[in-house]
Design a protein around this motif. Structure first.
Motif, PDB file in Angstrom:
ATOM      1  N   ALA A 174       0.837  -1.208   0.000  1.00  0.00           N
ATOM      2  CA  ALA A 174       0.000   0.000   0.000  1.00  0.00           C
ATOM      3  C   ALA A 174       0.869   1.255   0.000  1.00  0.00           C
ATOM      4  O   ALA A 174       0.568   2.234  -0.702  1.00  0.00           O
ATOM      5  CB  ALA A 174      -0.939  -0.008   1.206  1.00  0.00           C
ATOM      6  N   ALA A 177       2.237   1.729  -3.453  1.00  0.00           N
ATOM      7  CA  ALA A 177       1.171   2.205  -4.345  1.00  0.00           C
ATOM      8  C   ALA A 177       0.962   3.713  -4.160  1.00  0.00           C
ATOM      9  O   ALA A 177       0.806   4.447  -5.142  1.00  0.00           O
ATOM     10  CB  ALA A 177      -0.123   1.439  -4.081  1.00  0.00           C
ATOM     11  N   ARG A 178       0.970   4.169  -2.906  1.00  0.00           N
ATOM     12  CA  ARG A 178       0.810   5.614  -2.648  1.00  0.00           C
ATOM     13  C   ARG A 178       1.973   6.403  -3.231  1.00  0.00           C
ATOM     14  O   ARG A 178       1.791   7.521  -3.730  1.00  0.00           O
ATOM     15  CB  ARG A 178       0.679   5.885  -1.154  1.00  0.00           C
ATOM     16  N   GLU A 180       3.482   5.833  -5.882  1.00  0.00           N
ATOM     17  CA  GLU A 180       3.269   5.885  -7.322  1.00  0.00           C
ATOM     18  C   GLU A 180       1.925   6.529  -7.680  1.00  0.00           C
ATOM     19  O   GLU A 180       1.504   6.482  -8.838  1.00  0.00           O
ATOM     20  CB  GLU A 180       3.349   4.475  -7.912  1.00  0.00           C
ATOM     21  N   ASN A 181       1.237   7.074  -6.667  1.00  0.00           N
ATOM     22  CA  ASN A 181      -0.101   7.652  -6.865  1.00  0.00           C
ATOM     23  C   ASN A 181      -1.049   6.663  -7.520  1.00  0.00           C
ATOM     24  O   ASN A 181      -1.868   7.043  -8.364  1.00  0.00           O
ATOM     25  CB  ASN A 181      -0.024   8.950  -7.682  1.00  0.00           C
ATOM     26  N   ASP A 182      -0.913   5.425  -7.136  1.00  0.00           N
ATOM     27  CA  ASP A 182      -1.738   4.356  -7.694  1.00  0.00           C
ATOM     28  C   ASP A 182      -2.924   4.138  -6.755  1.00  0.00           C
ATOM     29  O   ASP A 182      -2.828   3.419  -5.764  1.00  0.00           O
ATOM     30  CB  ASP A 182      -0.920   3.074  -7.833  1.00  0.00           C
ATOM     31  N   THR A 183      -4.044   4.781  -7.077  1.00  0.00           N
ATOM     32  CA  THR A 183      -5.212   4.713  -6.218  1.00  0.00           C
ATOM     33  C   THR A 183      -5.874   3.333  -6.261  1.00  0.00           C
ATOM     34  O   THR A 183      -6.419   2.879  -5.267  1.00  0.00           O
ATOM     35  CB  THR A 183      -6.265   5.766  -6.668  1.00  0.00           C
ATOM     36  N   PHE A 184      -5.810   2.701  -7.417  1.00  0.00           N
ATOM     37  CA  PHE A 184      -6.433   1.387  -7.584  1.00  0.00           C
ATOM     38  C   PHE A 184      -5.386   0.372  -8.062  1.00  0.00           C
ATOM     39  O   PHE A 184      -5.354   0.029  -9.246  1.00  0.00           O
ATOM     40  CB  PHE A 184      -7.597   1.468  -8.574  1.00  0.00           C
ATOM     41  N   LEU A 188      -5.248  -5.746  -4.249  1.00  0.00           N
ATOM     42  CA  LEU A 188      -5.408  -5.119  -2.932  1.00  0.00           C
ATOM     43  C   LEU A 188      -5.204  -6.155  -1.866  1.00  0.00           C
ATOM     44  O   LEU A 188      -5.541  -7.289  -2.000  1.00  0.00           O
ATOM     45  CB  LEU A 188      -6.809  -4.515  -2.779  1.00  0.00           C
TER      46      LEU A 188
END
Length: 188
Positions: A174, A177-178, A180-184, A188
């Motif tokens: 998580a 992901a943040r 990389e600004n990967d919201t989805f 998960l």
């Protein structure tokens, strides 16, 4: 420390990584170093000190398989019957105001999860403890079972261990992901 005192008082050999070993020595509790167990000092600021057959062989060797035990003897290795791991504080570091990318990366524990998974896989023979709240139940079982734990407790602790490593890895994924600004993210 109570767990270490009790284990040491039962004549169990204790092995600790650098920081833990120093803390125990400061309280006059004797523990051998991982380097003493593996005959290998570890490289890269000791990032790999527990990633060694001297550790994992001792955790994974099945006590009911003569060839496993013979291999340990052949290579001068010992069984590890109880493993207590407190992972690097990844979440605390990653959520700390002002933590740098490099600081967060250095608080990703590699050896800890590997040892936890090895001990949990071999829970028929190895007790894995990942939560200080479980120290008392382990100590109680050691006291009432002549220095051993029951399979029932080892299975419960193994399940908790896998949940802990899953949660730890999830927090790391998580965080990445943040970054990389990967919201989805794909998973998960």
């Amino acid at each position: 420390r109570a767990l270490v005192r009790a284990a040491g008082g039962r004549g169990l050999g204790l092995v600790a990584t650098g920081g833990t070993g120093e803390a125990l020595a400061g309280e006059a509790l004797e523990a051998h170093s991982v380097a003493g167990l593996t005959n290998f000092p570890g490289l890269r600021d000791a990032r790999d000190q527990t990633l060694h057959p001297g550790v994992h062989g001792g955790l994974l060797a099945r006590r009911d398989k003569p060839d496993h035990l013979e291999a340990l003897v052949e290579h001068g290795l010992k069984t590890i019957d109880l493993l207590c791991v407190n992972l690097y504080p990844f979440v605390a570091t990653a959520t700390r105001e002002g933590a740098t990318f490099d600081e967060v990366i250095e608080n990703i524990d590699i050896g800890g999860p590997a040892m936890i998974r090895a001990a949990a896989k071999n829970h028929d023979f190895v007790t894995i403890v990942v939560d200080p709240k479980d120290y008392k139940s382990v100590l109680d079982e050691l006291a009432s079972n002549k220095g051993a734990t029951t399979l029932k407790l080892r299975r419960a602790l193994a399940a908790k261990a896998y949940a802990r490593t899953a949660s730890y890895d999830s927090a790391i994924a998580a965080w990445f992901a943040r970054q990389e600004n990967d919201t989805f993210p794909e998973r998960l």
